[in-house]
Scaffold this motif. Structure first.
Motif, mmCIF file in Angstrom:
data_model
loop_
_atom_site.group_PDB
_atom_site.id
_atom_site.type_symbol
_atom_site.label_atom_id
_atom_site.label_comp_id
_atom_site.label_asym_id
_atom_site.label_seq_id
_atom_site.Cartn_x
_atom_site.Cartn_y
_atom_site.Cartn_z
ATOM 1 N N GLN A 101 0.840 -1.185 0.000
ATOM 2 C CA GLN A 101 0.000 0.000 0.000
ATOM 3 C C GLN A 101 0.882 1.243 0.000
ATOM 4 O OE1 GLN A 101 -3.293 0.042 -0.222
ATOM 5 N NE2 GLN A 101 -3.405 -2.187 -0.281
ATOM 6 N N VAL A 102 0.763 2.066 -1.031
ATOM 7 C CA VAL A 102 1.562 3.283 -1.144
ATOM 8 C C VAL A 102 0.877 4.394 -0.364
ATOM 9 C CG1 VAL A 102 2.550 4.995 -2.712
ATOM 10 C CG2 VAL A 102 2.383 2.596 -3.415
ATOM 11 N N PRO A 103 1.550 5.073 0.581
ATOM 12 C CA PRO A 103 0.910 6.161 1.346
ATOM 13 C C PRO A 103 0.431 7.255 0.406
ATOM 14 C CG PRO A 103 2.983 5.508 2.365
ATOM 15 C CD PRO A 103 2.931 4.813 1.047
ATOM 16 N N ALA A 104 -0.793 7.722 0.668
ATOM 17 C CA ALA A 104 -1.361 8.794 -0.155
ATOM 18 C C ALA A 104 -1.107 10.171 0.434
ATOM 19 C CB ALA A 104 -2.862 8.571 -0.322
ATOM 20 N N HIS A 105 -0.582 10.247 1.661
ATOM 21 C CA HIS A 105 -0.350 11.552 2.300
ATOM 22 C C HIS A 105 1.020 12.108 1.902
ATOM 23 C CE1 HIS A 105 2.291 9.407 5.071
ATOM 24 N NE2 HIS A 105 1.322 8.509 5.237
ATOM 25 N N GLY A 106 1.322 13.280 2.395
ATOM 26 C CA GLY A 106 2.583 13.936 2.045
ATOM 27 C C GLY A 106 3.732 13.642 2.962
ATOM 28 N N GLY A 107 3.526 12.803 3.963
ATOM 29 C CA GLY A 107 4.619 12.432 4.847
ATOM 30 C C GLY A 107 4.728 13.296 6.088
ATOM 31 N N TYR A 108 3.820 14.280 6.256
ATOM 32 C CA TYR A 108 3.840 15.161 7.413
ATOM 33 C C TYR A 108 2.471 15.147 8.078
ATOM 34 C CZ TYR A 108 7.901 16.982 4.901
ATOM 35 O OH TYR A 108 9.076 17.107 4.235
ATOM 36 N N LYS A 109 2.462 15.351 9.390
ATOM 37 C CA LYS A 109 1.218 15.404 10.124
ATOM 38 C C LYS A 109 0.611 16.796 10.029
ATOM 39 C CE LYS A 109 2.337 11.830 13.532
ATOM 40 N NZ LYS A 109 2.466 11.524 14.975
ATOM 41 N N GLY A 110 -0.724 16.853 10.037
ATOM 42 C CA GLY A 110 -1.405 18.132 9.994
ATOM 43 C C GLY A 110 -1.790 18.530 8.581
ATOM 44 N N LYS A 111 -2.764 19.476 8.514
ATOM 45 C CA LYS A 111 -3.229 19.931 7.202
ATOM 46 C C LYS A 111 -2.216 20.862 6.538
ATOM 47 C CE LYS A 111 -8.146 19.581 8.372
ATOM 48 N NZ LYS A 111 -9.435 20.323 8.470
ATOM 49 N N LYS A 112 -1.611 21.760 7.315
ATOM 50 C CA LYS A 112 -0.616 22.685 6.779
ATOM 51 C C LYS A 112 0.639 22.624 7.641
ATOM 52 C CE LYS A 112 -4.005 25.917 4.851
ATOM 53 N NZ LYS A 112 -4.485 27.341 4.831
ATOM 54 N N PRO A 113 1.404 21.546 7.478
ATOM 55 C CA PRO A 113 2.578 21.372 8.351
ATOM 56 C C PRO A 113 3.671 22.390 8.042
ATOM 57 C CG PRO A 113 2.560 19.713 6.614
ATOM 58 C CD PRO A 113 1.265 20.464 6.483
ATOM 59 N N ARG A 114 4.344 22.863 9.093
ATOM 60 C CA ARG A 114 5.493 23.772 8.966
ATOM 61 C C ARG A 114 6.589 23.278 9.915
ATOM 62 N NH1 ARG A 114 3.737 28.663 6.620
ATOM 63 N NH2 ARG A 114 5.464 29.803 7.561
ATOM 64 N N PRO A 115 7.182 22.101 9.619
ATOM 65 C CA PRO A 115 8.140 21.511 10.558
ATOM 66 C C PRO A 115 9.408 22.331 10.744
ATOM 67 C CG PRO A 115 8.144 20.327 8.459
ATOM 68 C CD PRO A 115 7.008 21.289 8.402
ATOM 69 N N TRP A 116 9.756 23.186 9.787
ATOM 70 C CA TRP A 116 10.978 23.979 9.895
ATOM 71 C C TRP A 116 10.891 24.997 11.028
ATOM 72 C CZ3 TRP A 116 7.785 23.611 5.678
ATOM 73 C CH2 TRP A 116 6.902 24.661 5.464
ATOM 74 N N GLU A 117 9.659 25.334 11.453
ATOM 75 C CA GLU A 117 9.509 26.283 12.541
ATOM 76 C C GLU A 117 9.794 25.639 13.904
ATOM 77 O OE1 GLU A 117 5.621 27.887 12.209
ATOM 78 O OE2 GLU A 117 6.074 29.110 10.439
#
Length: 311
Positions: free
Chosen positions: A24-40
């Motif tokens: 099963q190939v993940p359909a998400h973008g690999g980050y949690k949340g609707k608008k993730p900003r992990p760099w912050e």
């Protein structure tokens, strides 16, 4: 028409997978949340003896595609970043069979970026377009960096990838030659108005001057009062008028002299050459005093100054 069996339906719906039980190939973008900003929320690495390290667990399917880290350089010098990758057991990083062992490792790549923490410019990177793509050990060295914060971005590039990453950071202090950024900080000048080759301003037609006659005789100058002798008391001094304002039936004047010039409240004086211009100083400060005279403001404006009698 013959009905489609369950197995045939499975093949039609999941034809792109290997059988009904394919990966099963993940359909998400690999980050949690609707608008993730992990760099912050970058994890700050503290340099101890000019070195630091971190263990990173990356797994695209578990929403852990990337890690952001920050390092603060205490001065100018060289920054060295190394990563060593251990592919995970599933996805593109899986090992493979005995005959093709190691071939699965080439299907994945852990990318590395180093960014300026102020301008967000990418200073160095390693991705699928780099010469060391798919390698399990990568290193980037940046020389002559100024003091400040720098960001390190480590991330997976495949949706089926997972990996453990050992990251090491080293810093060597050095000297960076000063470079001027002129004229980068100078604002652009707006467009200037075009000037025609010929002056198109309207002519200033002034009326002709009347014929000049003989000059009237000059009025005699008022006698000047000499300064009092040094060390003695009494005498008088002259001062200029810095401001004239009508005040009811009289005129309020401001004298360009104050306590630093020897003046004080209560001293008597008069406007030179003007009748009914006697006054008493009030509101004296370091450089100005005020007074009120009975003479009209027009008469006071034509005077040459005031004469103040000292104690």
């Amino acid at each position: 028409m013959r009905a489609v069996t369950g197995s045939s339906s499975c093949l039609l719906v999941l034809g792109f997978l290997v059988g009904c039980g394919g990966t099963q190939v993940p359909a998400h973008g690999g980050y949690k949340g609707k608008k993730p900003r992990p760099w912050e929320k970058a994890k700050v690495l503290k340099l101890e003896k000019n070195a630091a390290k971190a263990d990173l667990d990356l797994d695209y399917a578990r929403y852990k595609r990337a890690k952001w880290l920050a390092v603060d350089l205490p001065g100018s010098g060289t920054l060295d970043v190394q990563i060593e990758v251990t592919p995970g057991s599933g996805g593109g990083g899986g090992g493979g069979d005995e005959e093709g062992e190691g071939e699965g490792e080439l299907d994945m790549d852990v990318a590395l970026e180093i960014l300026d923490g102020t301008s967000w410019n990418v200073l160095a990177k390693s991705d699928l377009e780099a010469d060391d793509a798919h390698e399990l050990k990568k290193q980037r060295t940046l020389k002559e960096l100024p003091e400040g914060r720098y960001l390190i971005h480590v991330y997976l590039q495949g949706r089926l990838d997972s990996a453990d990453v050992d990251l090491k950071v080293g810093f060597a202090r050095g000297e960076v030659a000063w470079k001027s950024d002129f004229p980068n900080q100078v604002a652009f000048v707006d467009s200037l108005a075009a000037i025609p080759p010929l002056d198109d301003a309207p002519e200033d037609k002034k009326p002709p001057r009347p014929p000049s006659g003989p000059r009237p005789p000059r009025p005699p100058r008022p006698p000047t009062t000499p300064d009092p002798p040094a060390g003695g008391g009494g005498g008088s001094i002259m001062a200029e008028i810095s401001d004239i304002q009508p005040d009811g039936s009289g005129t309020k004047i401001t004298i360009a002299g104050g306590t630093s010039d020897g003046l004080e409240n209560g001293l008597k004086g008069s406007v030179k050459g003007v009748r009914n211009s006697g006054f008493t100083l009030t509101g004296c400060g370091p450089s100005t005093c005020r007074a009120v005279v009975k003479a009209a403001a027009e008469d006071v404006r034509g005077a040459g100054g005031v004469l103040i009698r000292l104690k």
